[in-house]
Scaffold this motif. Structure first.
Motif, PDB file in Angstrom:
ATOM      1  N   VAL A 128       0.846  -1.181   0.000  1.00 21.90           N
ATOM      2  CA  VAL A 128       0.000   0.000   0.000  1.00 21.90           C
ATOM      3  C   VAL A 128       0.888   1.240   0.000  1.00 21.90           C
ATOM      4  O   VAL A 128       1.969   1.253   0.595  1.00 21.90           O
ATOM      5  CB  VAL A 128      -0.957   0.042   1.212  1.00 21.90           C
ATOM      6  CG1 VAL A 128      -1.909  -1.130   1.167  1.00 21.90           C
ATOM      7  CG2 VAL A 128      -0.180   0.060   2.530  1.00 21.90           C
ATOM      8  N   SER A 129       0.439   2.282  -0.693  1.00 22.71           N
ATOM      9  CA  SER A 129       1.121   3.565  -0.723  1.00 22.71           C
ATOM     10  C   SER A 129       0.154   4.617  -0.197  1.00 22.71           C
ATOM     11  O   SER A 129      -0.985   4.303   0.167  1.00 22.71           O
ATOM     12  CB  SER A 129       1.555   3.907  -2.146  1.00 22.71           C
ATOM     13  OG  SER A 129       0.412   4.123  -2.965  1.00 22.71           O
ATOM     14  N   ALA A 130       0.595   5.856  -0.186  1.00 27.75           N
ATOM     15  CA  ALA A 130      -0.266   6.923   0.319  1.00 27.75           C
ATOM     16  C   ALA A 130      -1.588   6.979  -0.438  1.00 27.75           C
ATOM     17  O   ALA A 130      -2.633   7.306   0.128  1.00 27.75           O
ATOM     18  CB  ALA A 130       0.461   8.260   0.215  1.00 27.75           C
ATOM     19  N   ALA A 131      -1.562   6.639  -1.723  1.00 28.61           N
ATOM     20  CA  ALA A 131      -2.751   6.760  -2.565  1.00 28.61           C
ATOM     21  C   ALA A 131      -3.661   5.533  -2.523  1.00 28.61           C
ATOM     22  O   ALA A 131      -4.714   5.530  -3.150  1.00 28.61           O
ATOM     23  CB  ALA A 131      -2.333   7.026  -4.008  1.00 28.61           C
ATOM     24  N   LEU A 216      -1.343  14.153   1.282  1.00 26.79           N
ATOM     25  CA  LEU A 216      -1.413  12.926   2.063  1.00 26.79           C
ATOM     26  C   LEU A 216      -0.116  12.173   1.882  1.00 26.79           C
ATOM     27  O   LEU A 216       0.335  11.958   0.753  1.00 26.79           O
ATOM     28  CB  LEU A 216      -2.593  12.064   1.588  1.00 26.79           C
ATOM     29  CG  LEU A 216      -2.755  10.694   2.242  1.00 26.79           C
ATOM     30  CD1 LEU A 216      -3.076  10.836   3.719  1.00 26.79           C
ATOM     31  CD2 LEU A 216      -3.854   9.884   1.546  1.00 26.79           C
ATOM     32  N   SER A 217       0.497  11.782   2.981  1.00 32.47           N
ATOM     33  CA  SER A 217       1.738  11.021   2.900  1.00 32.47           C
ATOM     34  C   SER A 217       1.656   9.785   3.785  1.00 32.47           C
ATOM     35  O   SER A 217       0.941   9.760   4.790  1.00 32.47           O
ATOM     36  CB  SER A 217       2.940  11.881   3.293  1.00 32.47           C
ATOM     37  OG  SER A 217       2.776  12.422   4.589  1.00 32.47           O
ATOM     38  N   LEU A 218       2.383   8.765   3.383  1.00 30.83           N
ATOM     39  CA  LEU A 218       2.520   7.538   4.167  1.00 30.83           C
ATOM     40  C   LEU A 218       3.982   7.464   4.595  1.00 30.83           C
ATOM     41  O   LEU A 218       4.880   7.461   3.755  1.00 30.83           O
ATOM     42  CB  LEU A 218       2.134   6.326   3.326  1.00 30.83           C
ATOM     43  CG  LEU A 218       2.173   4.945   4.003  1.00 30.83           C
ATOM     44  CD1 LEU A 218       1.292   3.956   3.249  1.00 30.83           C
ATOM     45  CD2 LEU A 218       3.586   4.385   4.083  1.00 30.83           C
ATOM     46  N   ILE A 219       4.197   7.394   5.908  1.00 30.66           N
ATOM     47  CA  ILE A 219       5.559   7.466   6.426  1.00 30.66           C
ATOM     48  C   ILE A 219       5.897   6.186   7.189  1.00 30.66           C
ATOM     49  O   ILE A 219       5.344   5.900   8.253  1.00 30.66           O
ATOM     50  CB  ILE A 219       5.735   8.682   7.361  1.00 30.66           C
ATOM     51  CG1 ILE A 219       5.372   9.973   6.624  1.00 30.66           C
ATOM     52  CG2 ILE A 219       7.158   8.745   7.888  1.00 30.66           C
ATOM     53  CD1 ILE A 219       6.177  10.231   5.372  1.00 30.66           C
ATOM     54  N   ARG A 257       1.869  -4.463   3.741  1.00 31.59           N
ATOM     55  CA  ARG A 257       3.225  -3.967   3.497  1.00 31.59           C
ATOM     56  C   ARG A 257       3.121  -2.537   2.990  1.00 31.59           C
ATOM     57  O   ARG A 257       2.456  -2.291   1.986  1.00 31.59           O
ATOM     58  CB  ARG A 257       3.957  -4.849   2.488  1.00 31.59           C
ATOM     59  CG  ARG A 257       4.318  -6.230   3.012  1.00 31.59           C
ATOM     60  CD  ARG A 257       4.925  -7.088   1.918  1.00 31.59           C
ATOM     61  NE  ARG A 257       3.967  -7.364   0.854  1.00 31.59           N
ATOM     62  CZ  ARG A 257       4.259  -7.354  -0.442  1.00 31.59           C
ATOM     63  NH1 ARG A 257       5.482  -7.066  -0.855  1.00 31.59           N
ATOM     64  NH2 ARG A 257       3.337  -7.632  -1.340  1.00 31.59           N
ATOM     65  N   CYS A 258       3.763  -1.619   3.682  1.00 30.51           N
ATOM     66  CA  CYS A 258       3.693  -0.210   3.308  1.00 30.51           C
ATOM     67  C   CYS A 258       4.865   0.170   2.403  1.00 30.51           C
ATOM     68  O   CYS A 258       6.009  -0.200   2.665  1.00 30.51           O
ATOM     69  CB  CYS A 258       3.709   0.672   4.561  1.00 30.51           C
ATOM     70  SG  CYS A 258       2.204   0.553   5.551  1.00 30.51           S
TER      71      CYS A 258
END
Length: 287
Positions: A128-131, A216-219, A257-258
């Motif tokens: 998975v990503s931020a989007a 939007l961000s994924l960290i 899984r990011c």
């Protein structure tokens, strides 16, 4: 291009684990830190930038009226670091209403809201990503999304940072279980997604500094780890017995899984702790 923060104010709402890393990094002209206790903790006790700490319950009108007095002349950024439990069972838009009303009286440039990767779909084949799409299939995920949506509908310029499992000084994921010899009530083959508090703070601050940060961000550190590998490694570092895992039916088989690469690129950063091994080794050495 990055903003000259010395000409702006900062309001940090929440004085938990992440604030201990974020507040010492702030180079704003004036910083106000608010929490229910109002007391600085950890690294914040020695931060020259935590100019004022205030005991405020942001869900109560009488408290936000006091906050309004402190914010006279405010012009800058708001960092919302509170966990969803802070709002209890109240609808987020209602619980945050007093705060929104107070902030509408001052010049808020940008609001950075921290959320969690727990909102993303699980048990998917692809990372998975931020989007990626989210799935509010737990009470906590629904609460997180409700808080995000309340901020996005508030009329402020809002940016959301969804953080993986935070760890760092004073917080080592699973340490207590390992030291007690507990059986880990989860699937050994599930994935953990982690990020060191220092890297999470850098990402949150960059969201304020950049002229055009991602909405939007994924960290995370970008290195998802099987739960068994993480706990076995931690046990070795602590000199403890190899842990056992439970596959009980009431232990939810949650796993994802990011992939944070696009978010890190948009922020112009890379994590300093690019794997759990790097972070844990340093932390255990300090014990």
């Amino acid at each position: 291009m990055r903003a000259d923060l010395s000409k702006l104010d900062a309001l940090v709402i929440g004085n938990g684990f992440l604030a201990n890393y974020l507040v010492p990094l702030l180079a704003y002209g004036r910083t106000l830190l608010v929490s229910r206790t109002g007391r600085p903790r950890g690294q914040n006790q020695h931060s020259a930038h935590a100019h004022r700490c205030l005991a405020i319950d942001i869900t109560k009108q009488k408290d936000t009226d006091r906050l309004a007095h402190e914010l006279v002349g405010f012009c800058g950024d708001v960092f919302f670091l509170l966990p969803p439990s802070t709002l209890a069972d109240r609808a987020p838009a209602s619980a945050l209403g007093p705060l929104f009303g107070t902030l509408q009286q001052v010049n808020v440039r940008r609001v950075i809201v921290t959320s969690s990767t727990g909102v993303y779909r699980e048990n998917t084949d692809a990372p998975v990503s931020a989007a990626s799409g989210h799935l509010a299939d737990t009470p906590r995920a629904r609460r997180l999304l409700g808080i995000e949506q309340a901020w996005l509908a508030s009329g402020f310029a809002v940016h959301i940072a969804r953080l993986a499992g935070l760890y760092g000084r004073g917080r080592i994921v699973g340490r207590g279980h390992i030291e007690r010899g507990d059986t880990i009530a989860a699937r050994a083959d599930g994935f953990l997604n982690l990020v060191h508090g220092a890297d999470a703070a850098r990402a949150v601050l960059a969201t304020a500094e950049l002229a055009a940060p991602p909405l939007l961000s994924l960290i995370s550190d970008g290195e998802p780890v099987r739960r068994r590998d993480y706990y076995y490694h931690l046990a070795q570092l602590l000199g403890a017995q190899t842990p056992r895992f439970s596959r009980a039916q009431d232990a939810a088989p949650r796993s994802r899984r990011c992939d944070p690469n696009a978010s890190w690129q948009a922020l112009g950063l890379t994590p300093n702790y690019a794997s759990y091994q790097a972070g844990l080794g340093e932390l255990v050495a300090e014990l």
